[in-house]
Design an enzyme around this catalytic site. Sequence first.
Site, short mmCIF file in Angstrom:
data_model
loop_
_atom_site.label_atom_id
_atom_site.label_comp_id
_atom_site.label_asym_id
_atom_site.label_seq_id
_atom_site.Cartn_x
_atom_site.Cartn_y
_atom_site.Cartn_z
CG HIS A 241 -12.49 15.51 -8.39
ND1 HIS A 241 -11.60 15.51 -7.34
CD2 HIS A 241 -13.26 16.62 -8.22
CE1 HIS A 241 -11.81 16.55 -6.57
NE2 HIS A 241 -12.81 17.24 -7.06
N GLY B 27 -0.27 6.41 10.76
CA GLY B 27 0.03 5.28 9.90
C GLY B 27 1.46 5.23 9.43
CB THR C 56 -7.57 -1.98 -2.72
OG1 THR C 56 -7.96 -2.28 -1.37
CG2 THR C 56 -6.92 -3.21 -3.35
CB ALA C 57 -8.54 1.74 0.84
N GLY C 58 -5.84 3.18 -0.77
CA GLY C 58 -5.00 4.35 -0.90
C GLY C 58 -4.78 5.10 0.39
CE LYS D 219 2.74 -1.39 5.53
NZ LYS D 219 3.23 -2.79 5.62
CB ILE D 220 -0.72 3.65 -0.32
CG1 ILE D 220 -0.29 2.57 -1.32
CG2 ILE D 220 -0.02 4.96 -0.61
CD1 ILE D 220 -0.73 2.86 -2.75
CG HIS D 221 -5.64 -0.01 2.30
ND1 HIS D 221 -6.20 -0.69 1.22
CD2 HIS D 221 -6.09 -0.65 3.42
CE1 HIS D 221 -6.96 -1.67 1.67
NE2 HIS D 221 -6.91 -1.67 3.00
#
Length: 299
Positions: free
Chosen positions: A82, A163, A170-172, A166-168
Site C-alpha cells: 500500500h 511544520g 523515522t515517522a515521515g 523536512k520529514i521526521h
Amino acid sequence: MAKLVQCVPNFSEGRDQKVIDLLVSTASEVPGVTLVDHSSDTSHNRSVFTLVGSPEGIGEAAFRLCKAASENIDMTKHSGEHPRMGATDVIPLIPVKDCTSEECVEVCKKLAKRINDELGIPIFLYEDACTSEERRNLANVRKGQFEGMAEKLLLEDWAPDFGERKIHPTAGVTAVGVRFPLIAYNVNLGTSDIEIANKIAKVVRSSSGGFKYCKGIGVMLEDRNIAQVSMNMVNYGGTPLYRVFEVIRMEAERWGVPIIGSEIVGQTPVKALTDCAEYYLKLEAFDYDTQVLENYLMG
C-alpha cells in the site's frame, strides 16, 4: 444532542503484533472514545482503526495514537504493497452526528498543529480541510511516498501546512483531513498475475478515466499468492460498489480470471450495502428509510 465524530487513522504496520496491540491499547485509553473496529493486513503492511467519539475525545485519541506510532514504527525499514508516507499515514475525520464538516475542520487543524508542535511530524491537510485544490486528493499529497517525500517538501508548491520542509527521520509525514465516509473495498482475483490486477485497476480508477469516485491499484497478496484490485471508494452514492464490482468482473473475464471474493476493510455505511442488495435483488419501489428495520426503529 452529543456530537459524534468518526476517525479512521491508518498506520504503516500490519505485521508486528506487539506494535498493533500497543496501538489497540492506546486507542482504548481515552474516555468518551470507542474503538469500533481495527484490521491489519500483512501484504499491505498496514492497519486501519475506526474510532467514534466526541470531537475533543477524538482529537486526543488521534494524537496519542500518532505519538505511539511515531515511537514504534520506523519508516526507513517499512515495506508493503500500500502507498504510504508516514508511520501514521493518514488521519481522516468524518462528521457523524450533530457535527458539521466545518467543526471537524477546526478539530483537524488543532490536531495537526499539536502533532507538529509536540512530535515534529510535518502535516498536510487534505479533502475538506485542504488549503489548496491540489491538496484535496490524498493521492496527490502522498505521491512520491516516504522515500521521495524529503525532496517533495522542498518543491515550491509542497511546503507542509504545519511544520518545516523536512520529514521526521523515522515517522515521515502525516496527512490529516475531513472527508465523506470512505469505503476501503478490495476485490480478490483468481490469479497470481499482478499485471492483470494493475490493468483492471487502471480501468476503474478515476485518475486514468474510470469511475469518478474510485481510487484503485493492483496489489499482490503474498500470503495467499493472489492478485487484488485494492480500492478506496470516496463517494459510494456517486459510484456504488456494485457498479465497480461488475466492471471488474467483466474485465477479469477478458483475461480468463475469476473473482474469488471481495472484502470491506473497516466499517461501511449500511446504505452502501442496501444499494447493492437493491441492485442485485432487483427490488422495486424499495424505501431505505422505512423498509430497513433498524432505520425505521431509529428514525
